[in-house]
Design a protein around this motif. Structure first.
Motif, mmCIF file in Angstrom:
data_model
loop_
_atom_site.group_PDB
_atom_site.id
_atom_site.type_symbol
_atom_site.label_atom_id
_atom_site.label_comp_id
_atom_site.label_asym_id
_atom_site.label_seq_id
_atom_site.Cartn_x
_atom_site.Cartn_y
_atom_site.Cartn_z
ATOM 1 N N LEU A 169 0.827 -1.199 0.000
ATOM 2 C CA LEU A 169 0.000 0.000 0.000
ATOM 3 C C LEU A 169 0.864 1.253 0.000
ATOM 4 C CD1 LEU A 169 -2.647 -0.809 2.779
ATOM 5 C CD2 LEU A 169 -2.971 -0.985 0.305
ATOM 6 N N ASN A 170 0.463 2.245 -0.777
ATOM 7 C CA ASN A 170 1.087 3.565 -0.746
ATOM 8 C C ASN A 170 -0.016 4.606 -0.570
ATOM 9 O OD1 ASN A 170 4.154 3.585 -1.415
ATOM 10 N ND2 ASN A 170 3.267 2.005 -2.755
ATOM 11 N N VAL A 171 0.225 5.553 0.338
ATOM 12 C CA VAL A 171 -0.804 6.529 0.701
ATOM 13 C C VAL A 171 -0.244 7.940 0.531
ATOM 14 C CG1 VAL A 171 -2.379 7.293 2.517
ATOM 15 C CG2 VAL A 171 -1.667 4.885 2.414
ATOM 16 N N PRO A 172 -0.955 8.821 -0.165
ATOM 17 C CA PRO A 172 -0.487 10.212 -0.257
ATOM 18 C C PRO A 172 -0.657 10.925 1.074
ATOM 19 C CG PRO A 172 -2.628 9.989 -1.301
ATOM 20 C CD PRO A 172 -2.195 8.594 -0.918
ATOM 21 N N ASP A 173 0.240 11.843 1.364
ATOM 22 C CA ASP A 173 0.167 12.596 2.619
ATOM 23 C C ASP A 173 -0.785 13.765 2.436
ATOM 24 O OD1 ASP A 173 0.646 13.468 5.174
ATOM 25 O OD2 ASP A 173 2.492 14.535 4.658
ATOM 26 N N VAL A 174 -2.076 13.436 2.391
ATOM 27 C CA VAL A 174 -3.121 14.449 2.238
ATOM 28 C C VAL A 174 -4.178 14.211 3.301
ATOM 29 C CG1 VAL A 174 -2.732 14.692 -0.239
ATOM 30 C CG2 VAL A 174 -4.441 13.045 0.587
#
Length: 285
Positions: A169-174
């Motif tokens: 999993l990759n998650v944007p820092d938003v």
């Protein structure tokens, strides 16, 4: 379900608490065992500080950790921690491994070098499913977004029949309200960084790194992540080619003179079966 939480940023990283909270929210028990120091880029390395067959442990108190969670720092790479956990080194053998939340994305070919991903791939090779989680920033402001995505993924992954695939999993820092959703993605065909080799000297290589840009690949993890999506990618290792075209080579073609198998007193030849002590292999790996 009993879950091992680890990472490659080290036992002092706040990303550990995010995964712990996701596991606790799902009703699981948790043990944290993470490198005593940063092991970024360790891939699936089985390196560690071993003395007389013993790996050193250190007391640990990761930031923002929920009360009652047992934590230990291990002077070893994350893959070695997962390997040891599969043999019960940290108590009960885990039913799943969560790794991260890594500071910085693990996308494209760069996943080859990731200690975060390497830990989960190692666990999978020992029959333990897992999820690797990364966030785009080196100093994240929106851990809550990573928590929401991880908790959702865990809910839908924990009852999945184990088939040696792991979830990356990759998650944007938003902020959560700005997240476009969670989307399946292929690995980008280029890595996260590129290197420039400059003029060094006889004892040094001058190298600098910069962010790499590549072709736009709308279905890739890198592209989707930079356009506001969290991404999910299935990974598995090691994998061979089921359609490989390699062929058998006879000893004489290799320059080897086969020994007479009827000669009982003949010295062991190069093609004889060899038994190797597993501990010796571990020390040499």
């Amino acid at each position: 379900m009993h879950i091992l939480v680890t990472n490659d940023d080290g036992i002092s990283s706040p990303g550990l608490a995010v995964l712990v909270r996701a596991a606790l929210d799902r009703g699981h028990t948790v043990k944290v065992a993470a490198p005593a120091e940063e092991y970024s880029g360790a891939s699936a390395s089985l390196s560690g500080e071993e003395v007389d067959g013993r790996i050193a442990l250190v007391e640990a108190a990761p930031p923002n950790m929920p009360d009652g969670v047992e934590c230990v720092g291990v002077k070893a790479a994350p893959a070695l921690i997962a390997f040891l956990a599969s043999y019960g080194a940290f108590g009960k053998r885990p039913d799943m491994v969560l790794s991260g939340v890594n500071l910085g994305a693990n996308t494209g070919r760069a996943t080859l070098h990731s200690g975060t991903v390497g830990a989960v791939l190692t666990a999978a090779s020992h029959g333990i499913p897992g999820i690797a989680v990364s966030i785009t920033s080196g100093a994240p402001q929106h851990w809550d977004t990573a928590l929401l995505v991880t908790r959702f993924a865990l809910e839908h992954w924990e009852d999945r029949p184990f088939d040696e695939w792991i979830l990356n999993l990759n998650v944007p820092d938003v902020a959560p309200g700005r997240l476009r959703g969670l989307k399946p993605a292929h690995l980008a065909s280029f890595g996260a960084v590129q290197a420039q080799i400059g003029r060094g000297d006889e004892k040094h290589i001058a190298v600098t790194y910069s962010a790499e840009t590549g072709p736009e690949e709308p279905d890739s993890d890198h592209y989707l992540l930079t356009h506001g999506w969290a991404t999910a990618t299935l990974l598995r290792a090691p994998v061979d080619d089921p359609h490989q075209t390699l062929r058998t080579i006879a000893p004489d073609a290799l320059g080897i003179t086969p020994r007479d198998p009827s000669a009982d007193d003949a010295a062991p030849g190069p093609l004889d079966d060899v038994t190797v002590d597993a501990a010796t292999v571990m020390r040499r790996t």
